[in-house]
Design a protein around this motif. Structure first.
Motif, PDB file in Angstrom:
ATOM      1  N   VAL A 193       0.857  -1.188   0.000  1.00 17.43           N
ATOM      2  CA  VAL A 193       0.000   0.000   0.000  1.00 17.43           C
ATOM      3  C   VAL A 193       0.889   1.232   0.000  1.00 17.43           C
ATOM      4  CG1 VAL A 193      -1.694   1.351   1.323  1.00 17.43           C
ATOM      5  CG2 VAL A 193      -1.905  -1.149   1.210  1.00 17.43           C
ATOM      6  N   ALA A 194       0.534   2.215  -0.816  1.00 16.92           N
ATOM      7  CA  ALA A 194       1.228   3.505  -0.827  1.00 16.92           C
ATOM      8  C   ALA A 194       0.274   4.584  -0.336  1.00 16.92           C
ATOM      9  CB  ALA A 194       1.721   3.839  -2.231  1.00 16.92           C
ATOM     10  N   VAL A 195       0.779   5.472   0.484  1.00 20.37           N
ATOM     11  CA  VAL A 195      -0.016   6.577   1.021  1.00 20.37           C
ATOM     12  C   VAL A 195       0.707   7.885   0.726  1.00 20.37           C
ATOM     13  CG1 VAL A 195      -1.030   7.609   3.097  1.00 20.37           C
ATOM     14  CG2 VAL A 195      -0.922   5.105   2.868  1.00 20.37           C
ATOM     15  N   LEU A 196      -0.022   8.849   0.185  1.00 28.29           N
ATOM     16  CA  LEU A 196       0.505  10.205  -0.019  1.00 28.29           C
ATOM     17  C   LEU A 196      -0.242  11.133   0.915  1.00 28.29           C
ATOM     18  CD1 LEU A 196       0.777  10.382  -3.926  1.00 28.29           C
ATOM     19  CD2 LEU A 196       2.467   9.572  -2.264  1.00 28.29           C
ATOM     20  N   HIS A 244       1.077  15.956   6.231  1.00 29.43           N
ATOM     21  CA  HIS A 244       1.686  15.383   7.428  1.00 29.43           C
ATOM     22  C   HIS A 244       3.026  16.047   7.720  1.00 29.43           C
ATOM     23  CE1 HIS A 244       3.359  12.270  10.157  1.00 29.43           C
ATOM     24  NE2 HIS A 244       2.073  12.045  10.444  1.00 29.43           N
ATOM     25  N   GLU A 245       3.321  16.263   8.998  1.00 27.63           N
ATOM     26  CA  GLU A 245       4.513  17.019   9.380  1.00 27.63           C
ATOM     27  C   GLU A 245       5.813  16.278   9.084  1.00 27.63           C
ATOM     28  OE1 GLU A 245       4.074  18.084  13.447  1.00 27.63           O
ATOM     29  OE2 GLU A 245       2.427  19.505  13.084  1.00 27.63           O
ATOM     30  N   GLU A 246       5.787  14.937   9.159  1.00 30.78           N
ATOM     31  CA  GLU A 246       7.020  14.166   8.983  1.00 30.78           C
ATOM     32  C   GLU A 246       7.035  13.332   7.705  1.00 30.78           C
ATOM     33  OE1 GLU A 246       8.855  12.295  12.622  1.00 30.78           O
ATOM     34  OE2 GLU A 246       6.803  12.587  13.353  1.00 30.78           O
ATOM     35  N   HIS A 247       5.926  12.674   7.415  1.00 27.35           N
ATOM     36  CA  HIS A 247       5.912  11.677   6.344  1.00 27.35           C
ATOM     37  C   HIS A 247       4.905  12.073   5.261  1.00 27.35           C
ATOM     38  CE1 HIS A 247       6.712   8.934  10.021  1.00 27.35           C
ATOM     39  NE2 HIS A 247       7.851   9.454   9.592  1.00 27.35           N
ATOM     40  N   ARG A 248       5.406  12.386   4.084  1.00 23.78           N
ATOM     41  CA  ARG A 248       4.517  12.706   2.967  1.00 23.78           C
ATOM     42  C   ARG A 248       4.267  11.493   2.074  1.00 23.78           C
ATOM     43  NH1 ARG A 248       6.396  16.282  -0.629  1.00 23.78           N
ATOM     44  NH2 ARG A 248       4.506  17.559  -0.853  1.00 23.78           N
ATOM     45  N   TYR A 249       5.243  10.607   1.997  1.00 25.08           N
ATOM     46  CA  TYR A 249       5.129   9.404   1.169  1.00 25.08           C
ATOM     47  C   TYR A 249       5.428   8.194   2.049  1.00 25.08           C
ATOM     48  CZ  TYR A 249       6.514   5.932  -2.403  1.00 25.08           C
ATOM     49  OH  TYR A 249       6.646   4.798  -3.159  1.00 25.08           O
ATOM     50  N   TYR A 303      -2.247   9.223   9.290  1.00 27.38           N
ATOM     51  CA  TYR A 303      -2.177   9.903   8.005  1.00 27.38           C
ATOM     52  C   TYR A 303      -3.553  10.310   7.491  1.00 27.38           C
ATOM     53  CZ  TYR A 303       2.423   7.900   8.469  1.00 27.38           C
ATOM     54  OH  TYR A 303       3.668   7.552   8.961  1.00 27.38           O
ATOM     55  N   LEU A 304      -4.591   9.854   8.195  1.00 23.80           N
ATOM     56  CA  LEU A 304      -5.962  10.232   7.849  1.00 23.80           C
ATOM     57  C   LEU A 304      -6.531  11.286   8.789  1.00 23.80           C
ATOM     58  CD1 LEU A 304      -7.536   6.699   7.171  1.00 23.80           C
ATOM     59  CD2 LEU A 304      -6.570   8.298   5.514  1.00 23.80           C
ATOM     60  N   ALA A 305      -6.010  11.350  10.004  1.00 26.12           N
ATOM     61  CA  ALA A 305      -6.651  12.127  11.073  1.00 26.12           C
ATOM     62  C   ALA A 305      -6.907  13.575  10.690  1.00 26.12           C
ATOM     63  CB  ALA A 305      -5.804  12.052  12.344  1.00 26.12           C
ATOM     64  N   LYS A 306      -5.927  14.246  10.097  1.00 23.03           N
ATOM     65  CA  LYS A 306      -6.071  15.681   9.843  1.00 23.03           C
ATOM     66  C   LYS A 306      -6.192  16.031   8.362  1.00 23.03           C
ATOM     67  CE  LYS A 306      -4.010  17.283  14.139  1.00 23.03           C
ATOM     68  NZ  LYS A 306      -3.045  18.210  14.773  1.00 23.03           N
ATOM     69  N   GLY A 325     -10.816  16.027  10.071  1.00 17.51           N
ATOM     70  CA  GLY A 325     -10.804  14.688   9.490  1.00 17.51           C
ATOM     71  C   GLY A 325     -11.503  14.666   8.144  1.00 17.51           C
ATOM     72  N   PRO A 326     -11.322  13.606   7.384  1.00 16.87           N
ATOM     73  CA  PRO A 326     -11.899  13.532   6.039  1.00 16.87           C
ATOM     74  C   PRO A 326     -13.408  13.321   6.085  1.00 16.87           C
ATOM     75  CG  PRO A 326     -10.844  11.451   6.586  1.00 16.87           C
ATOM     76  CD  PRO A 326     -10.550  12.388   7.709  1.00 16.87           C
TER      77      PRO A 326
END
Length: 430
Positions: free
Chosen positions: A59-62, A66-71, A117-120, A155-156
């Motif tokens: 799974v890939a998430v973009l 996010h403050e630290e992890h974009r990919y 990675y979904l929260a905000k 959130g989304p």
């Protein structure tokens, strides 16, 4: 070879489009097993377009917000016992180094790490594909975000299909993609020309197929789709793949075959007389289809609406069928009422790229076709099929015996350029 920087550029473009959203891409499932035999794995195209990662169960998430992890990547961990049976697995540590992710987790930790990675994010982007279990996983995570929204105020609140983000990107090929596509086209040209040299009365369709696919394999490629090698009446079956008939003197042979290089595909069709000589009717239909293709290719120009090359092909084909007495009536009425459909039942082309029928919009609104732009790659493939049991449209004449059993298609891969077009597959004679 598509370089790492190309994939990074693609991800940057996607993240610019989703803003405060989070996009999730699922790999293809594990290779198909049938009676304990593993069939070749084929990666899901959008996932591959974003990552270049060619393993299942990932799974890939973009998450550009996010403050630290974009990919973020979730992959299978190393498993020596499994690798003994099915081959090496990249693993968590190597995946981070090789594929440029900010962080990589084992796939088994997806439910633990995905929520952060979904929260905000303000919107979730995901394409509900063939993996029903994973579709439900995404829905569960989104429903959890909805429940928390009243408490947290963020959130989304909606889900949008990633197709609408990726299709406009994938339909315009980059130079790196065009290099791969040109290679696929060049090898496919070689395969068609070798097949043409082999095809003679007495040869079997599968022998011609073997020559084509041998050429792919010896050049590090695979068939882009099941090769169609259709002699005689078989050419009137659009997706004929049995390829088991012996070619006869007087037959036409329709070959629709293309190779795939690093998932980038070619798609070529040629039809020719196995004994080197057309009958009068075969030649008439061939010249008609060729004229339609030439007119259609001329319409593949920047700024032209996508449908223009199909419309002109239909016009040329219908006029020819009128001239031969195979249709009767007014040209415009025959086209409007689709009386030509028993002879020509498919469209004149499709997008080409990572998929044979590649991603990309054909229409931008209900009434407006997509306009060609440089970097688009499309097949142009008019045909006429007069099957042995053809049933003319209502009010149309019966088809004389000498015309029956003729099936002809001519297909090339046409790139839209800044000043016109380029036929990538012109090396196969017409």
């Amino acid at each position: 070879m598509i370089e790492a920087a190309e994939y990074q550029h693609r991800r940057d473009r996607i993240m610019a489009k989703i803003g405060q959203g989070t996009a999730i891409f699922r790999s293809a499932p594990l290779a198909v097993m049938h009676n304990d035999v593993e069939h070749p794995f084929r990666q899901e195209s959008d996932f591959y377009y974003v990552t270049g990662f060619n393993e299942p169960n990932a799974v890939a998430v973009l998450a550009p917000h996010h403050e630290e992890h974009r990919y973020i990547l979730f992959v299978q961990p190393k498993d020596p016992d499994k690798e003994t049976w099915t081959g090496y697995i990249t693993g968590v540590e190597a995946a981070k180094e090789k594929y440029g992710a900010d962080v990589v987790y084992p796939i088994g930790e997806l439910s633990e790490h995905l929520p952060q990675y979904l929260a905000k994010c303000d919107r979730l982007y995901y394409h509900f594909g063939r993996d029903e279990a994973f579709n439900h996983t995404i829905l569960r995570h989104w429903q959890r975000c909805i429940r928390l929204f009243a408490k947290n105020g963020y959130g989304p609140t909606g889900i949008e299909d990633t197709t609408f983000i990726l299709n406009p990107l994938r339909v315009v090929k980059t130079e790196a993609e065009l290099n791969a596509l040109r290679h696929a086209a060049d090898v496919s040209v070689l395969a068609h020309n070798r097949a043409r040299d082999l095809a003679k009365p007495g040869v079997y369709e599968y022998q011609v197929q073997a020559e084509i696919e041998y050429t792919f394999a010896r050049n590090g490629m695979t068939p882009a789709y099941p090769s169609i090698v259709a002699g005689g009446e078989n050419a009137c079956i659009l997706h004929y793949i049995e390829n088991n008939r012996q070619l006869q003197d007087g037959d036409l042979l329709l070959i629709d075959a293309g190779g795939a290089y690093q998932y980038y595909n070619a798609d070529i069709t040629r039809t020719f007389a196995v004994n080197g000589t057309f009958t009068k009717q075969q030649q008439a239909i061939y010249e008609l289809v060729l004229a339609a293709q030439e007119k259609a290719i001329a319409e593949v120009q920047p700024g032209n609406p996508y449908n223009s090359f199909h419309d002109i092909a239909v016009c040329v084909l219908v006029q020819g069928l009128l001239d031969f007495g195979l249709l009767q009536g007014d040209l415009d009425e025959l086209i409007a009422e689709e009386k030509y459909k028993p002879f020509y039942m498919h469209r004149t082309g499709h997008w080409l790229g990572l998929d044979v029928h590649d991603a990309g919009p054909y229409k931008v609104t209900e009434d407006q076709w997509y306009s060609f732009q440089p970097g688009n790659l499309v097949t142009v493939e008019p045909g006429i099929y007069i099957g042995p049991n053809i049933k003319p449209a209502e009010g149309q004449p019966e088809i004389p015996t000498e015309w029956r059993g003729i099936g002809i298609r001519i297909e090339d891969d046409v790139l839209v350029t800044a000043n016109g077009n380029e036929v990538l597959t012109a090396g196969v004679p017409k």
